[in-house]
Motif scaffolding. Structure first.
Motif, PDB file in Angstrom:
ATOM      1  N   ILE A 203     -43.554 -57.450  77.595  1.00 33.33           N
ATOM      2  CA  ILE A 203     -43.251 -56.611  76.546  1.00 33.33           C
ATOM      3  C   ILE A 203     -44.191 -55.318  76.741  1.00 33.33           C
ATOM      4  O   ILE A 203     -45.237 -55.465  77.368  1.00 33.33           O
ATOM      5  CB  ILE A 203     -43.757 -57.356  75.279  1.00 33.33           C
ATOM      6  N   LYS A 204     -43.837 -54.171  76.500  1.00 31.51           N
ATOM      7  CA  LYS A 204     -44.542 -53.074  76.779  1.00 31.51           C
ATOM      8  C   LYS A 204     -44.485 -52.267  75.434  1.00 31.51           C
ATOM      9  O   LYS A 204     -43.726 -52.027  74.678  1.00 31.51           O
ATOM     10  CB  LYS A 204     -43.563 -52.184  77.863  1.00 31.51           C
ATOM     11  N   MET A 205     -45.541 -51.047  75.423  1.00 27.35           N
ATOM     12  CA  MET A 205     -45.658 -50.205  74.335  1.00 27.35           C
ATOM     13  C   MET A 205     -46.393 -48.948  74.885  1.00 27.35           C
ATOM     14  O   MET A 205     -47.520 -49.143  75.469  1.00 27.35           O
ATOM     15  CB  MET A 205     -46.303 -50.931  73.306  1.00 27.35           C
ATOM     16  N   THR A 206     -45.732 -47.838  74.455  1.00 22.28           N
ATOM     17  CA  THR A 206     -46.533 -46.580  75.116  1.00 22.28           C
ATOM     18  C   THR A 206     -46.750 -45.906  73.875  1.00 22.28           C
ATOM     19  O   THR A 206     -46.112 -45.707  72.693  1.00 22.28           O
ATOM     20  CB  THR A 206     -45.388 -45.692  75.704  1.00 22.28           C
ATOM     21  N   PHE A 207     -48.099 -45.265  73.705  1.00 18.82           N
ATOM     22  CA  PHE A 207     -48.802 -44.581  72.907  1.00 18.82           C
ATOM     23  C   PHE A 207     -49.433 -43.599  73.357  1.00 18.82           C
ATOM     24  O   PHE A 207     -49.975 -43.400  74.522  1.00 18.82           O
ATOM     25  CB  PHE A 207     -49.625 -45.630  72.041  1.00 18.82           C
ATOM     26  N   THR A 208     -50.008 -42.806  72.435  1.00 19.18           N
ATOM     27  CA  THR A 208     -50.638 -41.285  72.677  1.00 19.18           C
ATOM     28  C   THR A 208     -51.955 -41.733  71.910  1.00 19.18           C
ATOM     29  O   THR A 208     -51.933 -41.788  70.532  1.00 19.18           O
ATOM     30  CB  THR A 208     -50.215 -40.081  72.479  1.00 19.18           C
ATOM     31  N   THR A 209     -53.277 -41.320  72.422  1.00 19.84           N
ATOM     32  CA  THR A 209     -54.243 -41.440  71.698  1.00 19.84           C
ATOM     33  C   THR A 209     -54.867 -40.386  71.017  1.00 19.84           C
ATOM     34  O   THR A 209     -54.169 -39.014  71.230  1.00 19.84           O
ATOM     35  CB  THR A 209     -55.582 -41.715  72.728  1.00 19.84           C
ATOM     36  N   PRO A 210     -55.488 -40.486  69.890  1.00 19.39           N
ATOM     37  CA  PRO A 210     -55.806 -39.302  69.031  1.00 19.39           C
ATOM     38  C   PRO A 210     -56.892 -38.272  69.858  1.00 19.39           C
ATOM     39  O   PRO A 210     -57.296 -38.656  70.654  1.00 19.39           O
ATOM     40  CB  PRO A 210     -56.254 -39.654  67.621  1.00 19.39           C
ATOM     41  N   SER A 211     -57.089 -37.247  69.046  1.00 14.86           N
ATOM     42  CA  SER A 211     -57.842 -36.281  69.564  1.00 14.86           C
ATOM     43  C   SER A 211     -59.543 -36.598  69.438  1.00 14.86           C
ATOM     44  O   SER A 211     -60.134 -36.188  70.094  1.00 14.86           O
ATOM     45  CB  SER A 211     -57.943 -34.817  68.801  1.00 14.86           C
ATOM     46  N   SER A 212     -59.803 -37.454  68.515  1.00 15.95           N
ATOM     47  CA  SER A 212     -60.947 -38.276  68.703  1.00 15.95           C
ATOM     48  C   SER A 212     -60.834 -39.639  68.632  1.00 15.95           C
ATOM     49  O   SER A 212     -59.958 -40.200  67.798  1.00 15.95           O
ATOM     50  CB  SER A 212     -61.744 -37.761  67.466  1.00 15.95           C
ATOM     51  N   ILE A 213     -61.554 -40.443  69.171  1.00 20.08           N
ATOM     52  CA  ILE A 213     -61.358 -42.156  69.495  1.00 20.08           C
ATOM     53  C   ILE A 213     -62.529 -42.693  68.786  1.00 20.08           C
ATOM     54  O   ILE A 213     -63.838 -42.362  69.142  1.00 20.08           O
ATOM     55  CB  ILE A 213     -61.348 -42.303  70.865  1.00 20.08           C
ATOM     56  N   VAL A 214     -62.264 -43.698  67.947  1.00 12.18           N
ATOM     57  CA  VAL A 214     -63.197 -44.552  67.394  1.00 12.18           C
ATOM     58  C   VAL A 214     -63.593 -45.474  67.896  1.00 12.18           C
ATOM     59  O   VAL A 214     -64.677 -46.028  68.271  1.00 12.18           O
ATOM     60  CB  VAL A 214     -63.139 -44.712  65.772  1.00 12.18           C
ATOM     61  N   ASN A 215     -62.419 -46.302  68.368  1.00  6.02           N
ATOM     62  CA  ASN A 215     -62.396 -47.548  69.263  1.00  6.02           C
ATOM     63  C   ASN A 215     -61.683 -47.560  70.617  1.00  6.02           C
ATOM     64  O   ASN A 215     -60.788 -46.750  70.500  1.00  6.02           O
ATOM     65  CB  ASN A 215     -61.667 -48.878  68.147  1.00  6.02           C
ATOM     66  N   ASN A 216     -62.002 -48.340  71.224  1.00  9.93           N
ATOM     67  CA  ASN A 216     -61.222 -48.169  72.621  1.00  9.93           C
ATOM     68  C   ASN A 216     -60.920 -49.806  72.655  1.00  9.93           C
ATOM     69  O   ASN A 216     -61.305 -50.682  73.430  1.00  9.93           O
ATOM     70  CB  ASN A 216     -62.021 -47.996  73.679  1.00  9.93           C
ATOM     71  N   LEU A 217     -60.021 -50.158  72.178  1.00 13.27           N
ATOM     72  CA  LEU A 217     -59.496 -51.753  72.145  1.00 13.27           C
ATOM     73  C   LEU A 217     -57.824 -51.742  72.244  1.00 13.27           C
ATOM     74  O   LEU A 217     -57.059 -51.274  71.621  1.00 13.27           O
ATOM     75  CB  LEU A 217     -59.861 -52.231  70.511  1.00 13.27           C
ATOM     76  N   ILE A 218     -57.449 -52.639  73.084  1.00 15.52           N
ATOM     77  CA  ILE A 218     -56.204 -53.065  73.136  1.00 15.52           C
ATOM     78  C   ILE A 218     -55.880 -54.665  72.792  1.00 15.52           C
ATOM     79  O   ILE A 218     -56.750 -55.565  73.312  1.00 15.52           O
ATOM     80  CB  ILE A 218     -55.567 -52.925  74.596  1.00 15.52           C
ATOM     81  N   ASP A 219     -55.150 -54.972  72.089  1.00 12.41           N
ATOM     82  CA  ASP A 219     -54.777 -56.252  71.626  1.00 12.41           C
ATOM     83  C   ASP A 219     -53.636 -56.920  72.050  1.00 12.41           C
ATOM     84  O   ASP A 219     -52.413 -56.248  71.869  1.00 12.41           O
ATOM     85  CB  ASP A 219     -54.946 -56.365  70.242  1.00 12.41           C
TER      86      ASP A 219
END
Length: 454
Positions: free
Chosen positions: A240-256
């Motif tokens: 299973i695969k998911m592509t996403f783009t991070t926002p201009s400011s990051i609060v958390n750095n977490l992948i579940d």
């Protein structure tokens, strides 16, 4: 078996591997088709000369030596360099690892069809301990991870079972803690197999993007806005695969990565003792997933390079043919590069603009011809032929002539190395090369159209 002799004014072909039955022959756009009992067979067009350099990666010979599958192309003249090991799918649908400086001949995991030589740009799996989800680097919520309970996609018993230990209306997941850059596109993936829970999910907590995957149907059930999700059956699992783009400011750095009983959300009550098998977690910067890269305490970078060698080059006229399936482009990547200057490309592709040709004819790299870029075609695969001759340069793509231009060339710079999907500065066009041929002659118009027709 009946032998069928097929002739036309321009082509000759004799074959003994077609089935018996009613035969009708058709000549369309200089390509012969044999229709036998309503089944259509393409007959390879006859070319006036044989290529002096040819490797048909998609027509490989596969044999079992008692321990592993060994795959070799029909014919080859090349060397491979790779800084590290890298994975591919073998003829049985299992994930295998090629050692350093070994090619990766990959197969369709569903049909076992030989696809060709896998070539990828440099990628890094940002997740450590990718096959050991019981490791303390992985955070857990409402589930228990039991290591090495299930046969993994590579045939080893290294997949972990992940079972709910609390029937709560909350997340049931393992979590990776890491640093991601702002305004950057990433792709997360993992191999998952249903045990008792129907749905799995991936979640990016940086902007709450998530995707839910149905392990019964093999379909993506839901994906949050701004994400691109897919799943692929490999070795008894779904990747299973998911592509996403991070926002201009990051609060958390977490992948579940987790399991759920609901099609519409990653939050649900999972009964105690229900769960899935997980293996091979990966997170990489990029808009598409690359082949799986296993990691332990550190990340791992695959780097495959293919070079064709030969003294057959004719400086007066040549024809270069390649058939390949692209994955993506990174900047301007060479579809066929050469041994000299970085921009001495037989032809190249650009992810935002299209295909083009650059030609340099003297040592030191004087540019003698650069074609206008051809709009990149929306096609799953490409058959491309670049023809160099004195005062003229032509480019054929998928049965169409897209470039026919004059130039000032009287003799082309000697080429001793051909780099497939790669430039000398390391920029790679990621994809699968199925066929490469070099002809020391400018092929005719009809031969070029026939050879490149899909």
């Amino acid at each position: 078996m009946t032998n069928f002799n097929i002739y036309s004014s321009k082509f000759g072909q004799s074959t003994d591997d077609l089935p018996e039955g009613e035969v009708n022959l058709y000549l369309t756009n200089e390509r012969i088709q044999a229709v036998i009992d309503s089944n259509t067979y393409n007959v390879e067009p006859h070319i006036s000369i044989e290529p002096t350099l040819s490797t048909q990666f998609g027509k490989s010979n596969t044999r079992y030596n008692g321990e592993e599958w060994i795959t070799e192309p029909v014919t080859d003249t090349y060397t491979v360099t790779g800084a590290s090991t890298a994975t591919y799918v073998d003829a049985t649908g299992k994930i295998r690892t090629a050692t350093v400086n070994k090619p990766r001949y990959t197969f369709d995991p569903a049909t076992g069809e030989s696809l060709g030589l896998l070539i990828e740009e440099q990628r890094t799996n940002l997740l450590t301990w990718s096959e050991e989800l019981d490791n303390a680097v992985w955070g857990k919520a409402n589930l228990t991870v039991t290591a090495n309970t299930t046969v993994a996609p590579d045939g080893t018993t290294t997949a972990d079972s992940v079972f709910s230990n609390l029937a709560t209306s909350s997340e049931h997941r393992v979590r990776a803690f890491l640093s991601m850059a702002v305004n950057t596109t990433y792709t997360a993936s993992i191999f998952v197999k249903k045990i008792t829970t129907r749905y799995a999910y991936i979640r990016d907590l940086t902007n709450d993007a998530f995707s839910v995957y149905d392990l019964y149907t093999g379909l993506v059930s839901r994906q949050a806005p701004g994400t691109v999700a897919s799943m692929e059956a490999i070795g008894g699992y779904y990747r299973i695969k998911m592509t996403f783009t991070t926002p201009s400011s990051i609060v958390n750095n977490l992948i579940d990565f987790g399991c759920t009983t609901r099609v519409d959300t990653f939050v649900s009550i999972v009964p105690i003792g229900e769960g899935v098998a997980l293996w091979g977690a990966q997170l990489e910067a990029g808009t598409t997933p690359s082949s799986y890269t296993p990691t332990q305490a550190s990340t791992f970078i695959p780097d495959s390079v293919i070079r064709f060698l030969g003294n057959e080059f004719n400086p007066n006229e040549s024809s270069f043919y390649i058939e390949y399936t692209p994955n993506k482009l990174t900047g301007v990547g060479a579809i066929l590069g050469t041994n000299s200057d970085n921009t001495n490309l037989i032809f190249h592709g650009d992810d935002s603009e299209g295909f083009g040709i650059d030609t340099r004819t003297v040592p030191g790299g004087m540019l003698t011809y650069s074609s206008p870029l051809i709009t990149r075609l929306d096609a799953p695969s490409f058959k491309i032929l670049s023809v160099l001759e004195q005062g003229r340069q032509r480019l054929f793509i998928n049965g169409d002539k897209v470039v026919d231009e004059t130039n000032t060339v009287t003799s082309y710079e000697t080429i001793s190395q051909i780099r497939i999907l790669r430039r000398t500065n390391g920029v790679i066009e990621t994809g699968i090369c199925k066929d490469f041929r070099y002809y020391p002659k400018a092929l005719s118009e009809s031969e070029c159209l026939a050879l490149t027709k899909l």
